[in-house]
Design a protein around this motif. Sequence first.
Motif, PDB file in Angstrom:
ATOM      1  N   PRO A   1       0.866  -0.996  -0.268  1.00 57.94           N
ATOM      2  CA  PRO A   1      -0.232   0.366  -0.061  1.00 57.94           C
ATOM      3  C   PRO A   1       0.377   1.125  -0.129  1.00 57.94           C
ATOM      4  O   PRO A   1       1.534   1.436   1.071  1.00 57.94           O
ATOM      5  N   PRO A   2       0.973   2.004  -0.481  1.00 50.53           N
ATOM      6  CA  PRO A   2       1.517   3.705  -1.303  1.00 50.53           C
ATOM      7  C   PRO A   2       1.625   4.192  -0.249  1.00 50.53           C
ATOM      8  O   PRO A   2       1.797   5.246  -0.564  1.00 50.53           O
ATOM      9  N   GLY A   3      -0.095   4.270   0.538  1.00 47.80           N
ATOM     10  CA  GLY A   3      -0.398   5.375   1.440  1.00 47.80           C
ATOM     11  C   GLY A   3      -0.498   6.396   0.720  1.00 47.80           C
ATOM     12  O   GLY A   3      -1.275   7.197  -0.128  1.00 47.80           O
ATOM     13  N   SER A   4       0.433   8.146   1.219  1.00 45.42           N
ATOM     14  CA  SER A   4      -0.769   9.493   1.075  1.00 45.42           C
ATOM     15  C   SER A   4       0.531   9.033  -0.629  1.00 45.42           C
ATOM     16  O   SER A   4       0.073  10.717  -1.325  1.00 45.42           O
TER      17      SER A   4
ATOM     18  N   LYS B   1      13.768  -5.330 -26.754  1.00 44.83           N
ATOM     19  CA  LYS B   1      13.294  -6.546 -26.112  1.00 44.83           C
ATOM     20  C   LYS B   1      12.583  -7.107 -24.391  1.00 44.83           C
ATOM     21  O   LYS B   1      13.514  -5.966 -23.930  1.00 44.83           O
ATOM     22  N   ASN B   2      12.697  -8.382 -24.430  1.00 42.37           N
ATOM     23  CA  ASN B   2      12.521  -8.229 -22.719  1.00 42.37           C
ATOM     24  C   ASN B   2      13.556  -7.806 -21.736  1.00 42.37           C
ATOM     25  O   ASN B   2      15.000  -8.067 -22.500  1.00 42.37           O
ATOM     26  N   GLY B   3      13.229  -7.707 -20.514  1.00 39.84           N
ATOM     27  CA  GLY B   3      14.013  -7.217 -19.225  1.00 39.84           C
ATOM     28  C   GLY B   3      14.278  -7.606 -17.983  1.00 39.84           C
ATOM     29  O   GLY B   3      13.151  -8.907 -17.912  1.00 39.84           O
ATOM     30  N   LEU B   4      14.277  -6.899 -17.328  1.00 44.34           N
ATOM     31  CA  LEU B   4      14.001  -7.574 -15.646  1.00 44.34           C
ATOM     32  C   LEU B   4      11.786  -7.273 -15.532  1.00 44.34           C
ATOM     33  O   LEU B   4      11.837  -6.849 -16.200  1.00 44.34           O
ATOM     34  N   PRO B   5      11.410  -8.734 -14.862  1.00 43.98           N
ATOM     35  CA  PRO B   5       9.754  -8.736 -15.248  1.00 43.98           C
ATOM     36  C   PRO B   5       9.876  -7.207 -14.462  1.00 43.98           C
ATOM     37  O   PRO B   5      10.724  -7.950 -13.089  1.00 43.98           O
ATOM     38  N   THR B   6       8.878  -7.241 -14.548  1.00 42.91           N
ATOM     39  CA  THR B   6       8.474  -6.070 -12.726  1.00 42.91           C
ATOM     40  C   THR B   6       6.544  -6.563 -12.373  1.00 42.91           C
ATOM     41  O   THR B   6       5.865  -8.042 -13.107  1.00 42.91           O
ATOM     42  N   ALA B   7       6.014  -6.180 -11.254  1.00 43.39           N
ATOM     43  CA  ALA B   7       5.300  -7.153 -11.061  1.00 43.39           C
ATOM     44  C   ALA B   7       3.643  -5.397 -11.336  1.00 43.39           C
ATOM     45  O   ALA B   7       4.084  -4.750 -11.833  1.00 43.39           O
ATOM     46  N   ALA B   8       2.805  -6.247 -11.662  1.00 40.62           N
ATOM     47  CA  ALA B   8       1.793  -4.899 -11.899  1.00 40.62           C
ATOM     48  C   ALA B   8       0.947  -4.692 -10.665  1.00 40.62           C
ATOM     49  O   ALA B   8       1.070  -4.788  -9.180  1.00 40.62           O
ATOM     50  N   SER B   9       1.221  -3.060 -10.455  1.00 41.76           N
ATOM     51  CA  SER B   9       0.014  -1.967  -9.465  1.00 41.76           C
ATOM     52  C   SER B   9      -1.495  -1.733  -9.796  1.00 41.76           C
ATOM     53  O   SER B   9      -1.593  -2.598 -10.596  1.00 41.76           O
ATOM     54  N   ARG B  10      -2.227  -2.409  -8.107  1.00 43.20           N
ATOM     55  CA  ARG B  10      -2.806  -2.149  -9.034  1.00 43.20           C
ATOM     56  C   ARG B  10      -4.004  -2.104  -7.704  1.00 43.20           C
ATOM     57  O   ARG B  10      -3.392  -0.670  -7.133  1.00 43.20           O
ATOM     58  N   THR B  11      -5.243  -1.057  -7.824  1.00 43.40           N
ATOM     59  CA  THR B  11      -5.738  -0.328  -7.694  1.00 43.40           C
ATOM     60  C   THR B  11      -6.891  -1.192  -6.481  1.00 43.40           C
ATOM     61  O   THR B  11      -7.172  -0.670  -5.495  1.00 43.40           O
ATOM     62  N   GLY B  12      -6.871  -2.464  -6.423  1.00 46.00           N
ATOM     63  CA  GLY B  12      -7.792  -3.296  -6.029  1.00 46.00           C
ATOM     64  C   GLY B  12      -9.562  -3.057  -6.812  1.00 46.00           C
ATOM     65  O   GLY B  12     -10.208  -2.701  -7.575  1.00 46.00           O
TER      66      GLY B  12
ATOM     67  N   GLU C   1     -18.150   3.010  -1.463  1.00 41.67           N
ATOM     68  CA  GLU C   1     -18.015   4.291  -0.521  1.00 41.67           C
ATOM     69  C   GLU C   1     -16.545   4.253  -0.239  1.00 41.67           C
ATOM     70  O   GLU C   1     -16.218   4.920   0.641  1.00 41.67           O
ATOM     71  N   ALA C   2     -16.777   3.241   1.679  1.00 42.93           N
ATOM     72  CA  ALA C   2     -15.661   3.259   2.318  1.00 42.93           C
ATOM     73  C   ALA C   2     -14.259   2.439   1.961  1.00 42.93           C
ATOM     74  O   ALA C   2     -13.101   3.403   2.759  1.00 42.93           O
ATOM     75  N   ALA C   3     -14.291   2.029   1.433  1.00 42.30           N
ATOM     76  CA  ALA C   3     -13.256   1.294   0.443  1.00 42.30           C
ATOM     77  C   ALA C   3     -12.792   2.310  -0.763  1.00 42.30           C
ATOM     78  O   ALA C   3     -11.485   2.125  -0.275  1.00 42.30           O
ATOM     79  N   LEU C   4     -13.901   2.876  -1.542  1.00 42.31           N
ATOM     80  CA  LEU C   4     -13.346   4.206  -1.861  1.00 42.31           C
ATOM     81  C   LEU C   4     -12.543   5.535  -1.700  1.00 42.31           C
ATOM     82  O   LEU C   4     -11.240   5.850  -1.567  1.00 42.31           O
TER      83      LEU C   4
ATOM     84  N   GLN D   1     -11.017   4.900   1.504  1.00 44.48           N
ATOM     85  CA  GLN D   1      -9.712   4.444   1.656  1.00 44.48           C
ATOM     86  C   GLN D   1      -8.884   4.516   1.095  1.00 44.48           C
ATOM     87  O   GLN D   1      -7.701   4.709   1.082  1.00 44.48           O
ATOM     88  N   SER D   2      -8.872   3.828   0.060  1.00 40.75           N
ATOM     89  CA  SER D   2      -8.145   3.707  -1.359  1.00 40.75           C
ATOM     90  C   SER D   2      -6.935   5.426  -2.293  1.00 40.75           C
ATOM     91  O   SER D   2      -6.770   5.343  -2.857  1.00 40.75           O
ATOM     92  N   SER D   3      -8.753   6.254  -2.456  1.00 36.28           N
ATOM     93  CA  SER D   3      -8.145   7.449  -2.013  1.00 36.28           C
ATOM     94  C   SER D   3      -7.037   7.909  -1.438  1.00 36.28           C
ATOM     95  O   SER D   3      -6.126   8.953  -1.494  1.00 36.28           O
ATOM     96  N   ILE D   4      -6.603   7.466  -0.339  1.00 37.66           N
ATOM     97  CA  ILE D   4      -5.308   7.404   0.475  1.00 37.66           C
ATOM     98  C   ILE D   4      -4.290   7.006   0.873  1.00 37.66           C
ATOM     99  O   ILE D   4      -3.073   6.825   1.574  1.00 37.66           O
ATOM    100  N   GLY D   5      -4.874   6.134  -0.743  1.00 34.52           N
ATOM    101  CA  GLY D   5      -3.516   4.744  -0.942  1.00 34.52           C
ATOM    102  C   GLY D   5      -3.772   3.683   0.600  1.00 34.52           C
ATOM    103  O   GLY D   5      -2.736   2.905   0.574  1.00 34.52           O
ATOM    104  N   GLN D   6      -4.133   3.466   0.888  1.00 34.63           N
ATOM    105  CA  GLN D   6      -4.743   2.146   1.334  1.00 34.63           C
ATOM    106  C   GLN D   6      -6.001   0.935   0.978  1.00 34.63           C
ATOM    107  O   GLN D   6      -5.988   0.681  -0.388  1.00 34.63           O
ATOM    108  N   ASN D   7      -6.621   0.388   1.895  1.00 34.59           N
ATOM    109  CA  ASN D   7      -7.834  -0.495   1.080  1.00 34.59           C
ATOM    110  C   ASN D   7      -6.923  -1.687   0.335  1.00 34.59           C
ATOM    111  O   ASN D   7      -5.755  -1.971   1.462  1.00 34.59           O
ATOM    112  N   ASN D   8      -7.349  -1.783  -1.099  1.00 32.59           N
ATOM    113  CA  ASN D   8      -6.577  -2.672  -1.324  1.00 32.59           C
ATOM    114  C   ASN D   8      -5.391  -2.287  -2.695  1.00 32.59           C
ATOM    115  O   ASN D   8      -5.330  -3.058  -3.490  1.00 32.59           O
ATOM    116  N   VAL D   9      -4.784  -1.383  -2.527  1.00 32.82           N
ATOM    117  CA  VAL D   9      -3.913  -0.408  -3.572  1.00 32.82           C
ATOM    118  C   VAL D   9      -3.303  -0.810  -3.128  1.00 32.82           C
ATOM    119  O   VAL D   9      -2.598  -1.275  -2.098  1.00 32.82           O
TER     120      VAL D   9
END
Length: 501
Positions: free
Chosen positions: A219-222, A318-329, A340-343, A345-353
Amino acid sequence: MNAPLRRVGVVVMVLFGLLFANLNWVQFQKADEYRTSDYNGRVQVADYKRKRGNIEAGGTAVATSKETTGKLKFLRTYPGGAEYAHVLGYKPVNLADKGIEQVEDDFLAGNSDQLIGDRIKDMFTGDESGGGNVLLSLSKKAQNAAYNQLRNNQVGAKRGAAIAIDPRTGAVQALVSMPSFDPNPLASHTGSEAAAAFNKLDQDPAEPLKNRALAETLPPGSTFKIVVAAAALENGVTKTTQIPAGPSWTPPTSGTPISNAEQSICPQPKVTLLTAVTDSCNTGFAQLGVRLGADTIKEKARQFGFEQEDLTVGHLGKNGLPTAASRTGDIQNPDGTTDEAALAQSSIGQNNVRMTPLEGAMIVSAIANSGRQMRPYLVQQLLAPDRTTSYYTAKPQELRQPVEPQVAADLREMMVSVVQNGTGRKAAISGYTVGGKTGTAQSAPDRPDHGWFIGFALDKNGTPISAVCVMLEQAGPGGSGEAARIAGQIMKAAIADPGGR
């Protein structure tokens, strides 16, 4: 008597047919697999007969080969040790290659089609063929600063990552994951020693083999508030628009209130967007996110690079080092409506972000570069064994444009305010314009918070020099401030040595 003999003859012919088919299958379909197998002893001897090319950073070899007296003629060594481990990876005898060693294996080993002219020339001159050389985009000073500052962080964090990118080109200036490891034992010609070294690292609960800069999502927080601010600026909000704030706010669908990190942060009913970013106002961004809606937030995050699953970092062609996908959840109720409660929390970088440090650096690099996000890369140039011919030089590629130049300019102004007047003061660099955003993200009820910082440095002409993301896992109190301090040191080093040479 003839019938049984005929049956035996048919069986023998079928068996010969199957044997013939299998031989053809092995020769034509499986040949490359067997030839390149880590367990093919003859291939190993042949592979190590030719001197493998160097991998270099800033004119210094950080991976090279030295001659030995053993069965395998050359030993792969890593003078940079743990500092470059997650970029270089390692080239073992009986284990799978990793990192740039794997991505550029053919060129380093001298087997690439690009080097056929060099091999033919060596046949006529009698010289021993060697592998090609890979020059990285890394800045020696920025890489060293990232490695040492992370390792000696002032909050006692044991895990973390830092990545710096040149916003104008996408060239990676520094990439460090903590804890790191020494790749030299993994390249040992003694199989038992290499296996023991790998097993020890692989079983370490701290996961030193994991490249947290590219593959860790937390979670990236703020720091995620910058994405929300970008969406707001595109939907009728300006820097001076008053948005609802206050010391506490409870989403309509939840009895759990959202509050600010300190009582002194935006206690008033309304604040400007500029103030909300500068002071990192949770209540303001939670309400702003609900007002904008889940679809708007998710789409803006996607435009910055969230949800991308096919991004690699290495060679642009060509290809390089693999990366993971970032998610909003997930921000939905079971019936498909917005939670809306999850939204909030997500808007401040919590919940499933969840965000990788790479994505954090890419967000801020786009903002620093007038809204243009360049594709990140590590391989700057490929040189012939004798260094006289260049077979590849990175040509920067625009990946996407998540925001228009004016929105990027507004975001830069607000992020500069964070460093000058808010929570990012420790990232300041004398004589340069520095902007950024701190982030503190909850880990678990019984664990310390993660500390984040994303930031950029501009010269006196407004030209972007470096964009950085620092993540300190479970850093606890002061983690985001320490991440800002480390980011400032990395950007300062990148100013002195921007890399890409």
